[in-house]
Write a protein that holds these residues in place. Structure first.
Motif, mmCIF file in Angstrom:
data_model
loop_
_atom_site.group_PDB
_atom_site.id
_atom_site.type_symbol
_atom_site.label_atom_id
_atom_site.label_comp_id
_atom_site.label_asym_id
_atom_site.label_seq_id
_atom_site.Cartn_x
_atom_site.Cartn_y
_atom_site.Cartn_z
ATOM 1 N N ARG A 261 0.831 -1.211 0.000
ATOM 2 C CA ARG A 261 0.000 0.000 0.000
ATOM 3 C C ARG A 261 0.861 1.255 0.000
ATOM 4 N N THR A 262 1.945 1.222 0.779
ATOM 5 C CA THR A 262 2.840 2.375 0.836
ATOM 6 C C THR A 262 3.493 2.637 -0.515
ATOM 7 N N MET A 263 3.904 1.568 -1.202
ATOM 8 C CA MET A 263 4.710 1.723 -2.419
ATOM 9 C C MET A 263 3.889 1.752 -3.700
ATOM 10 N N GLY A 264 2.557 1.671 -3.596
ATOM 11 C CA GLY A 264 1.728 1.667 -4.804
ATOM 12 C C GLY A 264 2.002 2.823 -5.755
ATOM 13 N N PRO A 265 1.971 4.089 -5.282
ATOM 14 C CA PRO A 265 2.236 5.208 -6.197
ATOM 15 C C PRO A 265 3.616 5.165 -6.837
ATOM 16 N N ALA A 266 4.628 4.752 -6.072
ATOM 17 C CA ALA A 266 5.981 4.682 -6.627
ATOM 18 C C ALA A 266 6.079 3.603 -7.699
ATOM 19 N N MET A 267 5.420 2.468 -7.487
ATOM 20 C CA MET A 267 5.453 1.392 -8.475
ATOM 21 C C MET A 267 4.715 1.794 -9.750
ATOM 22 N N LEU A 268 3.604 2.530 -9.598
ATOM 23 C CA LEU A 268 2.889 3.016 -10.781
ATOM 24 C C LEU A 268 3.728 4.032 -11.551
ATOM 25 N N THR A 269 4.461 4.873 -10.821
ATOM 26 C CA THR A 269 5.358 5.827 -11.483
ATOM 27 C C THR A 269 6.445 5.091 -12.242
ATOM 28 N N ALA A 270 7.022 4.060 -11.608
ATOM 29 C CA ALA A 270 8.060 3.266 -12.273
ATOM 30 C C ALA A 270 7.503 2.564 -13.505
ATOM 31 N N PHE A 271 6.274 2.050 -13.393
ATOM 32 C CA PHE A 271 5.661 1.342 -14.517
ATOM 33 C C PHE A 271 5.429 2.285 -15.695
ATOM 34 N N SER A 272 4.995 3.492 -15.423
ATOM 35 C CA SER A 272 4.653 4.422 -16.497
ATOM 36 C C SER A 272 5.883 5.067 -17.125
ATOM 37 N N SER A 275 11.613 3.942 -15.564
ATOM 38 C CA SER A 275 12.871 4.515 -15.089
ATOM 39 C C SER A 275 12.917 4.504 -13.567
ATOM 40 N N SER A 276 13.882 3.758 -13.011
ATOM 41 C CA SER A 276 14.087 3.777 -11.572
ATOM 42 C C SER A 276 14.537 5.151 -11.107
ATOM 43 N N ALA A 277 15.373 5.801 -11.929
ATOM 44 C CA ALA A 277 15.877 7.125 -11.568
ATOM 45 C C ALA A 277 14.746 8.150 -11.512
ATOM 46 N N ALA A 278 13.844 8.109 -12.505
ATOM 47 C CA ALA A 278 12.729 9.054 -12.520
ATOM 48 C C ALA A 278 11.768 8.809 -11.368
ATOM 49 N N SER A 279 11.706 7.565 -10.883
ATOM 50 C CA SER A 279 10.788 7.222 -9.795
ATOM 51 C C SER A 279 11.385 7.507 -8.423
ATOM 52 N N LEU A 280 12.668 7.833 -8.367
ATOM 53 C CA LEU A 280 13.356 7.970 -7.084
ATOM 54 C C LEU A 280 12.708 8.986 -6.145
ATOM 55 N N PRO A 281 12.338 10.186 -6.605
ATOM 56 C CA PRO A 281 11.709 11.140 -5.676
ATOM 57 C C PRO A 281 10.418 10.607 -5.050
ATOM 58 N N VAL A 282 9.612 9.914 -5.857
ATOM 59 C CA VAL A 282 8.361 9.358 -5.331
ATOM 60 C C VAL A 282 8.656 8.246 -4.332
ATOM 61 N N THR A 283 9.642 7.400 -4.644
ATOM 62 C CA THR A 283 10.010 6.305 -3.745
ATOM 63 C C THR A 283 10.475 6.842 -2.396
ATOM 64 N N ILE A 284 11.326 7.872 -2.425
ATOM 65 C CA ILE A 284 11.814 8.474 -1.181
ATOM 66 C C ILE A 284 10.662 9.069 -0.376
ATOM 67 N N ASP A 285 9.775 9.783 -1.046
ATOM 68 C CA ASP A 285 8.641 10.414 -0.361
ATOM 69 C C ASP A 285 7.749 9.377 0.299
ATOM 70 N N MET A 388 8.556 -1.877 -18.565
ATOM 71 C CA MET A 388 7.668 -1.216 -17.611
ATOM 72 C C MET A 388 7.417 -2.113 -16.393
ATOM 73 N N CYS A 389 7.203 -3.401 -16.641
ATOM 74 C CA CYS A 389 6.912 -4.325 -15.544
ATOM 75 C C CYS A 389 8.139 -4.568 -14.678
ATOM 76 N N ARG A 390 9.290 -4.795 -15.305
ATOM 77 C CA ARG A 390 10.476 -5.100 -14.505
ATOM 78 C C ARG A 390 10.982 -3.869 -13.749
ATOM 79 N N THR A 391 10.744 -2.660 -14.276
ATOM 80 C CA THR A 391 11.139 -1.460 -13.546
ATOM 81 C C THR A 391 10.315 -1.310 -12.277
ATOM 82 N N ALA A 392 9.026 -1.631 -12.350
ATOM 83 C CA ALA A 392 8.194 -1.599 -11.146
ATOM 84 C C ALA A 392 8.711 -2.593 -10.107
ATOM 85 N N VAL A 393 9.156 -3.765 -10.566
ATOM 86 C CA VAL A 393 9.745 -4.754 -9.655
ATOM 87 C C VAL A 393 11.046 -4.225 -9.066
#
Length: 425
Positions: A261-272, A275-285, A388-393
């Motif tokens: 539940r906590t990581m749902g938004p970050a995983m969706l950002t990674a999927f879309s 890019s792990s790098a582009a998702s980093l700010p969301v993951t940290i938040d 997209m799928c493996r980046t979310a993983v």
């Protein structure tokens, strides 16, 4: 006029390639043009292999060893990355061996996929390996000529050299250390920029690689690709719903459901974004504000994980290499599969957190076992959706590593769970 997103461009190119291949058929001029376009794109990817892997290794490892927190957090972080990455690769290896997507109707799918390289020549470079080849893998980690090995496509030595170089850069005096760090970080950023430029050509590359296959073989080429997608997606699902939740439950002792539940938004950002790098700010938040992980831990673990902890990518690279080998009809024995596993584990560390960078690593793995680099073209048509799928993983794995490091270092407050030990001051 604004162009659609890259993944939609690739989807459109794939549809156009299918239509053009069906319409033109096996016309010599059309095939020649497409072969040129596809080879041009693949050459661009191969151009990046050495500088991208080397600069990513040195910049990433240098960043780890210069951090004072390495003594407290580093061993747990790297142990998690290596352990879960190894399990992910074995999961992908198992799924491909079970489903055998490169074998259709009991026969290798190479003819359906338009592979042109002589199978006999390929077989001579891959088969006949014995137990002694396991020791040869270790010898190849220390080549007598690094540049000659890299030029020949034997990149294992380059990977180890990058690790060692990055570590000892951090041991230099402050002035020299700063100069080296800035140089390699700058080279890394340049390689990412060039990779982004080359990936803009991906729609043309897809068209050039897929259209001739459709022209020569028709729609039957999509059957092995569909089974390959099933194998990869199945392995990714097992890793993200079984392996990593078990680690959270029994190692970190936190609720996997809460963490999802906590990581749902970050995983969706990674999927879309792929890019792990582009998702980093969301993951940290999400981890700091909603997961209760201290900033000193997220600031150490997550930037490293964006380049080092790539479970989904390592799994995909191994599965792709096995799929291509099956398509050639090559029965890979255990020593050769061990080479693939080791190469996938090592090269996934050097893959930048940008879309489709793993194509470079797949080319590296193919070269390490003697398979033609044209095999990269087999997975290019479906690479984007799998990317997209493996980046979310990957991003979910980064977050799990952060929670594990926090909990094993006695941090309380993670998902509201009590501390496992004394709090790190």
């Amino acid at each position: 006029m604004r162009l659609p997103a890259l993944h939609w461009q690739i989807v459109i190119a794939l549809a156009l390639a299918a239509g053009a291949g069906f319409w033109f058929g096996d016309v010599a001029g059309f095939i020649t043009f497409c072969d040129f376009v596809g080879k041009f794109f693949l050459n661009g990817l191969k151009l990046l292999v050495v500088p991208l892997v080397l600069s990513a290794m040195i910049a990433g490892i240098g960043a780890i060893t210069q951090t004072k927190a390495l003594g407290r957090y580093g061993l747990v972080t790297l142990g998690f990355y290596v352990g879960t990455g190894f399990i992910a690769i074995l999961t992908g290896l198992l799924m491909v061996n079970l489903l055998q997507p490169g074998i259709i109707g009991g026969k290798p799918a190479g003819p359906l996929l338009g592979l042109d390289s002589d199978v006999g020549d390929v077989m001579s470079t891959v088969q006949g390996k014995g137990a002694g080849d396991l020791l040869d893998v270790l010898l190849r980690l220390v080549p007598e000529n690094l540049f000659a090995a890299a030029a020949a496509g034997d990149m294992l030595g380059l990977v180890l050299f990058g690790f060692l170089f990055g570590y000892f850069v951090s041991r230099l005096p402050s002035g020299l250390h700063k100069t080296q760090r800035e140089f390699w970080q700058g080279l890394y950023e340049i390689m990412i920029s060039i990779a982004n430029v080359i990936m803009r050509l991906a729609p043309l590359g897809v068209f050039g690689l897929v259209a001739p296959i459709i022209a020569k073989t028709g729609w039957s080429a999509f059957k092995p690709l569909a089974w390959f997608c099933v194998a990869v997606l199945g392995a990714l699902t097992i890793h993200v719903t079984v392996t990593l939740p078990l680690v959270l439950r029994f190692v970190a002792r936190v609720s996997p459901i809460k963490h999802f539940r906590t990581m749902g938004p970050a995983m969706l950002t990674a999927f879309s974004t792929s890019s792990s790098a582009a998702s980093l700010p969301v993951t940290i938040d999400r981890l700091e504000k909603h997961g209760g992980v201290p900033q000193r831990i997220t600031g150490f673990v997550l930037p490293i994980g964006a380049n080092v902890n790539t479970d989904g990518t390592a799994l995909y690279e191994c599965a792709a290499a096995m799929f291509i080998a099956q398509a050639y009809g090559l029965p890979l024995d255990l020593p050769t599969q061990f080479i693939i596993v080791l190469a996938a584990l090592l090269t996934s560390v050097g893959v930048a957190g940008i879309p489709s960078a793993s194509l470079v690593a797949i080319a590296l793995i193919l070269g390490s076992i003697g398979l033609p680099l044209e095999g990269v073209g087999l997975v290019l048509a479906v690479d984007r959706i799998l990317d997209m799928c493996r980046t979310a993983v990957n991003v979910f794995g980064d977050s799990c590593a952060t929670v594990v490091v926090a909990r094993l270092n006695g941090e309380g407050g993670v998902h509201g769970e009590p501390a496992l030990g004394s709090s790190v001051k």
